[in-house]
Design an enzyme around this catalytic site. Structure first.
Site, PDB file in Angstrom:
ATOM      1  N   HIS A   1      -6.405  -0.565   6.135  1.00  0.00           N
ATOM      2  CA  HIS A   1      -5.764  -0.053   7.308  1.00  0.00           C
ATOM      3  C   HIS A   1      -6.822  -0.633   8.612  1.00  0.00           C
ATOM      4  O   HIS A   1      -7.377   0.059   9.517  1.00  0.00           O
ATOM      5  CB  HIS A   1      -6.218   1.516   7.426  1.00  0.00           C
TER       6      HIS A   1
ATOM      7  N   HIS B   1       1.634   5.204  -2.497  1.00  0.00           N
ATOM      8  CA  HIS B   1       0.877   5.969  -3.729  1.00  0.00           C
ATOM      9  C   HIS B   1       1.841   6.597  -4.319  1.00  0.00           C
ATOM     10  O   HIS B   1       2.980   6.876  -4.045  1.00  0.00           O
ATOM     11  CB  HIS B   1      -0.016   7.110  -2.808  1.00  0.00           C
TER      12      HIS B   1
ATOM     13  N   ASP C   1       2.186   3.256   3.192  1.00  0.00           N
ATOM     14  CA  ASP C   1       1.180   4.336   3.104  1.00  0.00           C
ATOM     15  C   ASP C   1       1.816   5.481   2.608  1.00  0.00           C
ATOM     16  O   ASP C   1       1.512   6.468   2.676  1.00  0.00           O
ATOM     17  CB  ASP C   1       0.551   4.439   4.107  1.00  0.00           C
TER      18      ASP C   1
ATOM     19  N   THR D   1      -7.152   9.534  -3.996  1.00  0.00           N
ATOM     20  CA  THR D   1      -8.232  10.271  -4.498  1.00  0.00           C
ATOM     21  C   THR D   1      -7.877  11.584  -5.032  1.00  0.00           C
ATOM     22  O   THR D   1      -8.720  12.172  -5.645  1.00  0.00           O
ATOM     23  CB  THR D   1      -9.204  10.526  -3.097  1.00  0.00           C
TER      24      THR D   1
ATOM     25  N   HIS E   1       0.882  -1.207   0.082  1.00  0.00           N
ATOM     26  CA  HIS E   1       0.081   0.090   0.020  1.00  0.00           C
ATOM     27  C   HIS E   1       1.080   1.237   0.050  1.00  0.00           C
ATOM     28  O   HIS E   1       1.521   1.548   1.093  1.00  0.00           O
ATOM     29  CB  HIS E   1      -1.193   0.084   1.148  1.00  0.00           C
TER      30      HIS E   1
END
Length: 289
Positions: free
Chosen positions: A177, A29, A245, A73, A27
């Protein structure tokens, strides 16, 4: 970027814990860079740029072999930054995209060829607008043909309302999470116990035991989150994933040191066998299998 945005750690520590060979950060980004991959006009936050080269350098620094890059997002359904990173990484990365109902089979095939293996839906109102349930079901039906899964991000109090939707989906469901439990309530609280029951009853549900920096009340090294992580790792060793993350979007208070996050892993996955399932076997089966 937003005035209150926390920039990712400029010099993360070198972990003492060495991940097993082939370990996957499941996970993370990429953000932009915005002048190449503009952020979505409808976004609810504007991050700092955090591109693929920085992500790959961090991957190597932390001792990981592969990455699963999750569409953020702030990019909406424009997956170009994600696809660019996947193509640059080759077989060392897979992706989770965000798509709209109008996406075609050909467009899904292009994403699949780039390495996408799932679609993500965010149920945190402060970060994204909810996808209507019927639209989510139709998107899930479309991606089933490609063997993809659905990733969902929600908060613990919302599980009761959302569980019937998730259970009815034709795909595996991966929960970001741990469903954001309230750490202050403890592992025995009905909210977290409901999450455990769901995973026990539905063998298609997976959980990421990630983001202690978002959940902790005590701060680094986030030991108050360990009982939640360890419960899931020991109870469901074949359906748990871990991710750093990076670059930690929308984190408040104190930016996380990614080396500290890696060093937390043996606290909740205390044996080499559990570490290998969490970091190698499970993500390889789900994303590269």
């Amino acid at each position: 970027m937003d005035a209150d945005w926390l920039v990712f750690h400029p010099n993360p520590s070198t972990p003492r814990f060495a991940p097993p060979p082939g370990a996957v950060d499941a996970h993370c980004h990429v953000f932009g860079p915005g002048d190449v991959f503009p952020y979505a006009p409808e976004r609810k936050y504007t991050p700092c740029d955090a591109g693929k080269d920085q992500l790959f350098a961090l991957r190597d620094h932390l001792g990981f072999a592969r990455s699963v890059i999750v569409q953020a997002t702030c990019h909406g359904t424009d997956n170009r930054a994600l696809v660019d990173a996947l193509r640059a990484a080759g077989d060392r990365a897979r992706g989770v995209a965000t798509v709209g109902e109008a996406i075609t089979e050909a467009e899904l095939a292009d994403l699949h060829a780039a390495g996408v293996r799932g679609v993500r839906f965010n149920f945190l109102k402060r970060l994204a607008d909810f996808t209507p349930h019927d639209v989510l079901r139709r998107i899930a039906d479309k991606v089933t043909a490609f063997g993809w899964h659905v990733v969902v991000y929600f908060e613990a109090p919302d599980l009761a309302e959302l569980q019937p939707l998730f259970t009815a989906l034709p795909t595996p469901v991966v929960v970001d999470h741990m469903g954001r439990p309230d750490v202050g309530l403890g592992v025995g609280h009905p909210q977290f116990q409901a999450f455990i029951r769901w995973m026990a009853e539905d063998q298609t549900v997976w959980s990421k035991v990630s983001c202690p920096e978002r959940l902790s009340l005590a701060g680094p090294p986030y030991d108050d989150v360990v009982p939640f992580q360890r419960t899931l790792v020991e109870r469901f060793p074949d359906r748990v994933l871990w991710g750093a993350d990076w670059p930690h979007p929308n984190l408040k208070g104190q930016m996380a040191d990614d080396g500290v996050l890696v060093d937390q892993i043996p606290k909740f996955a205390p044996t080499p066998a559990l570490q290998r399932k969490l970091l190698v076997d499970n993500p390889m089966r789900l994303y590269w299998g």
